[in-house]
Design a protein around this motif. Structure first.
Motif, mmCIF file in Angstrom:
data_model
loop_
_atom_site.group_PDB
_atom_site.id
_atom_site.type_symbol
_atom_site.label_atom_id
_atom_site.label_comp_id
_atom_site.label_asym_id
_atom_site.label_seq_id
_atom_site.Cartn_x
_atom_site.Cartn_y
_atom_site.Cartn_z
ATOM 1 N N TRP A 2 9.358 -2.577 -10.124
ATOM 2 C CA TRP A 2 8.560 -2.070 -9.013
ATOM 3 C C TRP A 2 7.184 -2.721 -9.018
ATOM 4 C CZ3 TRP A 2 9.160 0.595 -4.621
ATOM 5 C CH2 TRP A 2 8.018 1.034 -3.972
ATOM 6 N N ALA A 3 6.571 -2.841 -10.181
ATOM 7 C CA ALA A 3 5.222 -3.393 -10.274
ATOM 8 C C ALA A 3 5.174 -4.844 -9.788
ATOM 9 C CB ALA A 3 4.706 -3.296 -11.704
ATOM 10 N N LEU A 6 5.713 -4.793 -5.953
ATOM 11 C CA LEU A 6 4.515 -4.278 -5.298
ATOM 12 C C LEU A 6 3.386 -5.308 -5.339
ATOM 13 C CD1 LEU A 6 3.188 -1.917 -3.836
ATOM 14 C CD2 LEU A 6 2.497 -1.034 -6.078
ATOM 15 N N ARG A 10 1.443 -6.772 -2.136
ATOM 16 C CA ARG A 10 -0.022 -6.770 -2.025
ATOM 17 C C ARG A 10 -0.554 -8.182 -1.792
ATOM 18 N NH1 ARG A 10 -0.904 -2.408 -6.803
ATOM 19 N NH2 ARG A 10 -0.921 -0.568 -5.453
ATOM 20 N N ARG A 67 4.529 8.865 -4.655
ATOM 21 C CA ARG A 67 3.524 7.900 -5.128
ATOM 22 C C ARG A 67 3.868 6.479 -4.661
ATOM 23 N NH1 ARG A 67 3.659 4.446 -9.180
ATOM 24 N NH2 ARG A 67 5.490 5.396 -10.094
ATOM 25 N N ARG A 68 5.123 6.105 -4.769
ATOM 26 C CA ARG A 68 5.532 4.757 -4.349
ATOM 27 C C ARG A 68 5.418 4.596 -2.832
ATOM 28 N NH1 ARG A 68 10.496 2.936 -8.347
ATOM 29 N NH2 ARG A 68 9.178 2.845 -10.209
ATOM 30 N N ARG A 69 5.793 5.623 -2.126
ATOM 31 C CA ARG A 69 5.678 5.579 -0.664
ATOM 32 C C ARG A 69 4.214 5.430 -0.262
ATOM 33 N NH1 ARG A 69 9.345 7.066 3.476
ATOM 34 N NH2 ARG A 69 8.215 7.599 5.350
ATOM 35 N N GLU A 71 1.828 4.033 -2.022
ATOM 36 C CA GLU A 71 1.379 2.677 -2.353
ATOM 37 C C GLU A 71 1.702 1.709 -1.219
ATOM 38 O OE1 GLU A 71 1.700 2.646 -7.233
ATOM 39 O OE2 GLU A 71 3.502 2.212 -6.057
ATOM 40 N N LEU A 72 2.875 1.853 -0.635
ATOM 41 C CA LEU A 72 3.269 0.980 0.472
ATOM 42 C C LEU A 72 2.570 1.370 1.771
ATOM 43 C CD1 LEU A 72 7.033 0.555 -0.378
ATOM 44 C CD2 LEU A 72 5.246 -1.176 -0.544
ATOM 45 N N ASP A 73 2.330 2.658 1.952
ATOM 46 C CA ASP A 73 1.592 3.108 3.138
ATOM 47 C C ASP A 73 0.198 2.496 3.174
ATOM 48 O OD1 ASP A 73 3.602 4.611 4.277
ATOM 49 O OD2 ASP A 73 2.941 6.502 3.378
ATOM 50 N N GLN A 74 -0.426 2.326 2.009
ATOM 51 C CA GLN A 74 -1.773 1.724 1.940
ATOM 52 C C GLN A 74 -1.768 0.291 2.461
ATOM 53 O OE1 GLN A 74 -2.844 2.086 -2.169
ATOM 54 N NE2 GLN A 74 -3.698 4.139 -1.909
#
Length: 79
Positions: A2-3, A6, A10, A67-69, A71-74
Motif C-alpha cells: 500500500w505504501a 500510495l 502522490r 484511513r486509506r480512503r 489518504e486517497l481523498d486528499q
C-alpha cells in the motif's frame, strides 16, 4: 505494498495535479531503504502499475479502511 502504491499516486498527483491515470500507466517510484517491495527488493526504483491499482481500489472502495480512503481523498481521488 500500500505504501509503495500510495507513494506512486502522490508522485503522479504532485506532477500532474490529478489522479485521472490511464489504466496502462506505470509510475516509476524511488523506494526508501527501509521499505521492502517485491519488485525492487530493499530500496531502489520500482515500476508501479498505478492505473491498474487505482482501478482495483475503486472497485473495492466499500472494503477499504477509512484511513486509506482518506489518504486517497486528499489527492482528489474520483470514486
Amino acid at each position: 505494498m500500500w505504501a509503495v502504491n500510495l507513494a506512486a499516486a502522490r508522485q503522479f498527483h504532485a506532477r500532474e495535479g490529478h489522479l485521472r491515470v490511464p489504466r496502462k500507466h506505470i509510475e516509476q517510484v524511488e523506494t526508501e531503504a527501509g521499505l521492502v517491495c517485491r519488485q525492487a527488493g530493499v530500496g531502489g526504483p520500482v515500476g508501479v502499475k498505478l492505473g491498474t491499482w487505482l482501478d482495483n481500489v475503486r472497485r473495492r472502495a466499500a472494503k477499504l479502511p477509512e484511513r486509506r480512503r482518506a489518504e486517497l481523498d486528499q489527492l482528489g481521488m474520483r470514486w
